[in-house]
Structures are given as C-alpha cells and as structure tokens.
Design an enzyme around this catalytic site. Structure first.
Site, mmCIF file in Angstrom:
data_model
loop_
_atom_site.group_PDB
_atom_site.id
_atom_site.type_symbol
_atom_site.label_atom_id
_atom_site.label_comp_id
_atom_site.label_asym_id
_atom_site.label_seq_id
_atom_site.Cartn_x
_atom_site.Cartn_y
_atom_site.Cartn_z
ATOM 1 N N TYR A 257 -25.458 -46.951 -54.158
ATOM 2 C CA TYR A 257 -25.502 -45.438 -54.757
ATOM 3 C C TYR A 257 -24.200 -45.004 -54.614
ATOM 4 O O TYR A 257 -24.036 -43.783 -55.172
ATOM 5 C CB TYR A 257 -26.302 -44.768 -53.687
ATOM 6 C CG TYR A 257 -27.735 -45.161 -53.548
ATOM 7 C CD1 TYR A 257 -28.571 -44.844 -54.825
ATOM 8 C CD2 TYR A 257 -28.428 -45.604 -52.610
ATOM 9 C CE1 TYR A 257 -30.029 -45.448 -55.096
ATOM 10 C CE2 TYR A 257 -29.702 -46.180 -52.747
ATOM 11 C CZ TYR A 257 -30.588 -45.884 -53.761
ATOM 12 O OH TYR A 257 -31.914 -46.574 -53.762
ATOM 13 N N HIS B 11 -26.298 -38.963 -58.473
ATOM 14 C CA HIS B 11 -27.167 -38.227 -57.348
ATOM 15 C C HIS B 11 -25.964 -38.226 -56.277
ATOM 16 O O HIS B 11 -26.347 -37.398 -55.219
ATOM 17 C CB HIS B 11 -28.184 -39.252 -56.973
ATOM 18 C CG HIS B 11 -29.442 -38.151 -56.855
ATOM 19 N ND1 HIS B 11 -29.509 -36.968 -57.245
ATOM 20 C CD2 HIS B 11 -30.657 -38.663 -56.345
ATOM 21 C CE1 HIS B 11 -30.834 -36.645 -57.208
ATOM 22 N NE2 HIS B 11 -31.483 -37.529 -56.413
ATOM 23 N N TYR C 270 -31.392 -40.277 -47.151
ATOM 24 C CA TYR C 270 -31.726 -40.577 -48.358
ATOM 25 C C TYR C 270 -32.075 -38.985 -48.809
ATOM 26 O O TYR C 270 -32.453 -38.297 -48.129
ATOM 27 C CB TYR C 270 -32.775 -41.360 -48.615
ATOM 28 C CG TYR C 270 -32.570 -42.900 -48.589
ATOM 29 C CD1 TYR C 270 -31.903 -43.484 -49.662
ATOM 30 C CD2 TYR C 270 -32.816 -43.542 -47.478
ATOM 31 C CE1 TYR C 270 -31.565 -44.732 -49.399
ATOM 32 C CE2 TYR C 270 -32.202 -44.890 -47.162
ATOM 33 C CZ TYR C 270 -31.630 -45.379 -48.228
ATOM 34 O OH TYR C 270 -31.095 -46.742 -48.209
ATOM 35 N N ASN D 42 -34.167 -37.272 -50.761
ATOM 36 C CA ASN D 42 -35.501 -36.695 -50.644
ATOM 37 C C ASN D 42 -35.835 -35.988 -49.312
ATOM 38 O O ASN D 42 -36.646 -35.456 -49.242
ATOM 39 C CB ASN D 42 -36.768 -37.405 -51.205
ATOM 40 C CG ASN D 42 -36.467 -37.640 -52.526
ATOM 41 O OD1 ASN D 42 -35.296 -37.325 -53.522
ATOM 42 N ND2 ASN D 42 -37.567 -38.652 -53.249
ATOM 43 N N ASN E 262 -35.246 -32.528 -55.391
ATOM 44 C CA ASN E 262 -35.826 -33.055 -54.190
ATOM 45 C C ASN E 262 -35.107 -32.939 -53.041
ATOM 46 O O ASN E 262 -35.577 -32.366 -51.847
ATOM 47 C CB ASN E 262 -36.100 -34.312 -54.361
ATOM 48 C CG ASN E 262 -37.498 -34.604 -55.373
ATOM 49 O OD1 ASN E 262 -38.127 -33.592 -55.348
ATOM 50 N ND2 ASN E 262 -37.400 -35.631 -56.011
#
Length: 195
Positions: A14, A19, A64, A66, A113
């Site tokens: 990531y 994000h 993470y 969310n 989120n």
C-alpha cells in the site's frame, strides 16, 4: 498535547497509494522535525516531538483504513486528548484535485470509511481534519481499485507539494490559526476551479 494522525493501510503493497496520503504527510512532517515514528502503541506507529511550540504525537494507525477508529480511540483515551481541539486527522479525498487541501473543524465522514470508523469510536464528528486531494475517480473505475492505485509521475510531483502544504497547515493549526489555515488552503480549490 496534540495527536496528528495520518490515515492509511499498513504493509508494503500500500506504500505510495492514493489511500495512504495520510501516512505520507506524517512521514513528511516526521522528516521535517526529526521525529522518529517507529514506536508501537495502541495499534499504531507513533513518534513524539515538538512542532510550532506544541508537544505532538505523530500517529500512523496500523489497523487498516476501515478500522482507523480502533487505534485512535486507544490513543485519545490513553493521552487524554480532547478530539475537538487536540486531534488533527489527515486523509485522502477523491473529490478534490490532486494535491489540493481542504481543512474542516468538523463534519460527516463523506463516504470515507476511515473517518466513519473514527466518528463511530470517538462518538463525535467534531475534530479538525485535513483532506488531501487524490483526484476524481475516472468513470468505469472501481473506487477501491482507484484509491489503492498509485500516482502517475506528474501527479506525484503535485502530491509532494500537497504534503508540504499539509505540513504548513498543521503548523498553523498548532499555532491556534485554524481559521487562517482554512482561509488560505480552502480558497485555493476555488481559485484553481475558476482558472
């Protein structure tokens, strides 16, 4: 004391994705102020230091995206932080042009989120946040695929500038000048749109 939390996803795949711009801003801030964000606490990597005369904790939740609220509620409770005045959350926004900022004192999750999780755990929408634009999702793209994708070289240059501006905005907020930060950086979006 302030907690400055940048949102993102842990693990190598990531790194550098849309994000993860919250992590990128924290990394930029950490490098600028020589703060080591390597200590693990409350499911986050954190580092303590001084910025604009204020004690700060830089945080990169490792839950993470969310589940960001699970980490932040632990930090907020442990350090007895008032989210309305001592927390700054930095995260990506697909409704803003690449590298553009928008600063808010409070507000809904707006479909994000990570922010949804934070609001749910803190039980308040009142905390300052800095949104960093990652560009609008192209038609026919899946949103998850888009935000987990990487920037082009041209976009990366704009993002680097955006990270620097986010650091400047954070310095203003820490100096008690959130209104000045909002006036400066929120206006820029409209100016660009009018050109």
């Amino acid at each position: 004391m302030y907690i400055i939390a940048g949102l993102g996803n842990p693990t190598k795949e990531y790194v550098g994705t849309r994000h993860n711009v919250g992590f990128a801003v924290i990394d930029t801030l950490a490098a600028k102020y020589n703060i080591d964000v390597e200590h693990r606490s409350k499911r986050a990597f954190i580092g303590k230091g001084m910025i604009a005369g204020q004690k700060v904790i830089l945080a990169k939740p490792q839950t993470y995206m969310n589940l960001s609220g699970e980490s932040l509620i632990g930090l907020v409770d442990y350090y007895k932080i008032d989210p309305a005045s001592e927390l700054i959350v930095v995260y990506d926004d697909v409704s803003l042009p690449v590298g553009q900022l928008r600063i808010r004192k409070k507000g809904s999750a707006g479909g994000h989120n990570g922010i949804k999780s934070i609001i749910s755990h803190l039980k308040t929408e009142v905390f300052p946040r800095i949104k960093v634009g990652v560009g609008e999702k192209p038609k026919k793209y899946d949103l998850a695929d888009y935000v987990l994708g990487h920037f082009t070289k041209a976009e990366q240059e704009k993002m680097t500038e955006g990270y620097e501006e986010a650091c400047e905005a954070i310095e203003k907020i820490l100096s008690g000048e959130i209104e000045a930060a909002m006036n400066r950086y929120n206006r820029k979006v409209h100016e660009k749109a009018e050109e």
